[in-house]
Design a protein around this motif. Structure first.
Motif, mmCIF file in Angstrom:
data_model
loop_
_atom_site.group_PDB
_atom_site.id
_atom_site.type_symbol
_atom_site.label_atom_id
_atom_site.label_comp_id
_atom_site.label_asym_id
_atom_site.label_seq_id
_atom_site.Cartn_x
_atom_site.Cartn_y
_atom_site.Cartn_z
ATOM 1 N N UNK A 6 0.827 -1.202 0.000
ATOM 2 C CA UNK A 6 0.000 0.000 0.000
ATOM 3 C C UNK A 6 0.864 1.256 0.000
ATOM 4 N N UNK A 7 1.940 1.264 0.757
ATOM 5 C CA UNK A 7 2.848 2.418 0.761
ATOM 6 C C UNK A 7 3.437 2.654 -0.619
ATOM 7 N N UNK A 8 3.813 1.600 -1.340
ATOM 8 C CA UNK A 8 4.340 1.749 -2.695
ATOM 9 C C UNK A 8 3.256 2.286 -3.621
ATOM 10 N N UNK A 9 2.047 1.783 -3.476
ATOM 11 C CA UNK A 9 0.933 2.249 -4.299
ATOM 12 C C UNK A 9 0.727 3.747 -4.088
ATOM 13 N N UNK A 10 0.747 4.190 -2.852
ATOM 14 C CA UNK A 10 0.520 5.599 -2.529
ATOM 15 C C UNK A 10 1.708 6.473 -2.935
ATOM 16 N N UNK A 11 2.887 5.904 -2.998
ATOM 17 C CA UNK A 11 4.109 6.643 -3.322
ATOM 18 C C UNK A 11 4.203 6.970 -4.811
ATOM 19 N N UNK A 12 3.627 6.146 -5.646
ATOM 20 C CA UNK A 12 3.692 6.345 -7.093
ATOM 21 C C UNK A 12 2.482 7.163 -7.550
ATOM 22 N N UNK A 13 2.564 7.768 -8.739
ATOM 23 C CA UNK A 13 1.380 8.463 -9.260
ATOM 24 C C UNK A 13 0.204 7.484 -9.319
ATOM 25 N N UNK A 46 -10.041 -10.680 -4.321
ATOM 26 C CA UNK A 46 -9.958 -9.245 -4.587
ATOM 27 C C UNK A 46 -9.118 -8.489 -3.574
ATOM 28 N N UNK A 47 -8.118 -9.135 -3.025
ATOM 29 C CA UNK A 47 -7.273 -8.561 -1.973
ATOM 30 C C UNK A 47 -6.752 -7.168 -2.320
ATOM 31 N N UNK A 48 -6.184 -7.003 -3.508
ATOM 32 C CA UNK A 48 -5.545 -5.730 -3.843
ATOM 33 C C UNK A 48 -6.550 -4.650 -4.214
ATOM 34 N N UNK A 49 -7.667 -5.015 -4.810
ATOM 35 C CA UNK A 49 -8.713 -4.017 -5.063
ATOM 36 C C UNK A 49 -9.232 -3.483 -3.728
ATOM 37 N N UNK A 50 -9.453 -4.369 -2.783
ATOM 38 C CA UNK A 50 -9.924 -3.947 -1.454
ATOM 39 C C UNK A 50 -8.884 -3.074 -0.748
ATOM 40 N N UNK A 51 -7.614 -3.385 -0.952
ATOM 41 C CA UNK A 51 -6.535 -2.658 -0.289
ATOM 42 C C UNK A 51 -6.280 -1.287 -0.925
ATOM 43 N N UNK A 52 -6.232 -1.230 -2.248
ATOM 44 C CA UNK A 52 -5.810 -0.008 -2.933
ATOM 45 C C UNK A 52 -6.957 0.954 -3.276
ATOM 46 N N UNK A 102 7.354 -12.708 0.026
ATOM 47 C CA UNK A 102 8.205 -11.666 -0.522
ATOM 48 C C UNK A 102 7.321 -10.796 -1.389
ATOM 49 N N UNK A 103 7.607 -9.485 -1.426
ATOM 50 C CA UNK A 103 6.819 -8.555 -2.229
ATOM 51 C C UNK A 103 7.793 -7.653 -2.992
ATOM 52 N N UNK A 104 7.508 -7.457 -4.261
ATOM 53 C CA UNK A 104 8.362 -6.639 -5.130
ATOM 54 C C UNK A 104 7.510 -5.622 -5.865
ATOM 55 N N UNK A 105 8.046 -4.415 -5.992
ATOM 56 C CA UNK A 105 7.423 -3.387 -6.823
ATOM 57 C C UNK A 105 8.443 -3.053 -7.901
ATOM 58 N N UNK A 106 8.156 -3.486 -9.123
ATOM 59 C CA UNK A 106 9.007 -3.206 -10.266
ATOM 60 C C UNK A 106 8.449 -1.983 -10.963
ATOM 61 N N UNK A 107 9.338 -1.080 -11.385
ATOM 62 C CA UNK A 107 8.908 0.123 -12.084
ATOM 63 C C UNK A 107 9.762 0.337 -13.323
ATOM 64 N N UNK A 108 9.103 0.673 -14.412
ATOM 65 C CA UNK A 108 9.816 0.970 -15.660
ATOM 66 C C UNK A 108 10.691 2.210 -15.473
ATOM 67 N N UNK A 109 10.248 3.105 -14.614
ATOM 68 C CA UNK A 109 10.999 4.336 -14.356
ATOM 69 C C UNK A 109 12.246 4.017 -13.541
ATOM 70 N N UNK A 110 13.368 4.435 -14.023
ATOM 71 C CA UNK A 110 14.643 4.151 -13.339
ATOM 72 C C UNK A 110 14.842 5.024 -12.121
#
Length: 184
Positions: free
Chosen positions: A13-20, A33-39, A176-184
């Motif tokens: 959730x912190x990563x979701x809120x940190x990105x646009x 629906x875990x992530x829909x409920x969370x985000x 384990x949880x990973x947030x991959x971003x195309x933005x470097x």
């Protein structure tokens, strides 16, 4: 299982809120629906974010009430199919979520699916999966719930690094949880 443990959800959730705020999200194997409920409670009301689900097990759609209604935001669009066979346009999203789903397929299939998302233009990818030996077979008549490949955190680190971009990660006791971003 169509459910997920709480570990790593605060981090996600912190990563979701940190990105646009994404305009488009595709949740692969949403289960309950875990992530829909969370985000979804953390996105602006107007304009809305378009949520797509790709769920292989049709009974989950009604069982977990995955379709959005006027009073409950879940998924705006649901595809009942195997994500490995899905059209690439479903992966051309601001965020693609692989939440507790990649362990349910062969390693090479999981890697190909991640590559498919990147090649289709996904801007961000969230991956969550068990990083401990977690044997599991069919659940509630769903053969797709069986754990086929047991990942370890270093293995997923390598797979995501090979995709380019930038990756943040969190290693818990079980997930384990990973947030991959195309933005470097």
């Amino acid at each position: 299982m169509p459910t997920s443990i709480a570990e790593g959800k605060d981090w996600s959730l912190e990563r979701f809120k940190r990105h646009p705020v994404p305009k488009t999200v595709c949740d692969i194997g949403p289960g309950e629906g875990t992530y829909a409920k969370l985000f979804r409670p953390h996105e602006p009301d107007e304009p809305g974010v378009w949520w797509t689900a790709v769920e292989i097990h049709k009974p989950y759609i009604s069982r977990f009430k995955l379709k959005s209604t006027k009073t409950r935001k879940m998924y705006d669009e649901i595809h009942v199919e195997d994500a490995r066979e899905s059209d690439e346009h479903l992966f051309h999203r601001d965020l693609v979520i692989f939440g507790d789903v990649l362990e349910h397929m062969e390693r090479d299939d999981a890697i190909a699916l991640l590559q498919k998302a990147v090649e289709a233009g996904a801007w961000n990818i969230l991956v969550s999966l068990p990083i401990v030996e977690a044997p599991q077979g069919e659940v509630d008549g769903n053969p797709h719930e069986a754990h086929v490949h047991h990942w370890d955190a270093d293995e997923m680190d390598t797979v995501l690094a090979d995709l380019g971009g930038r990756t943040d990660s969190m290693r818990g006791d079980t997930l384990g949880v990973w947030w991959w971003s195309r933005r470097a």
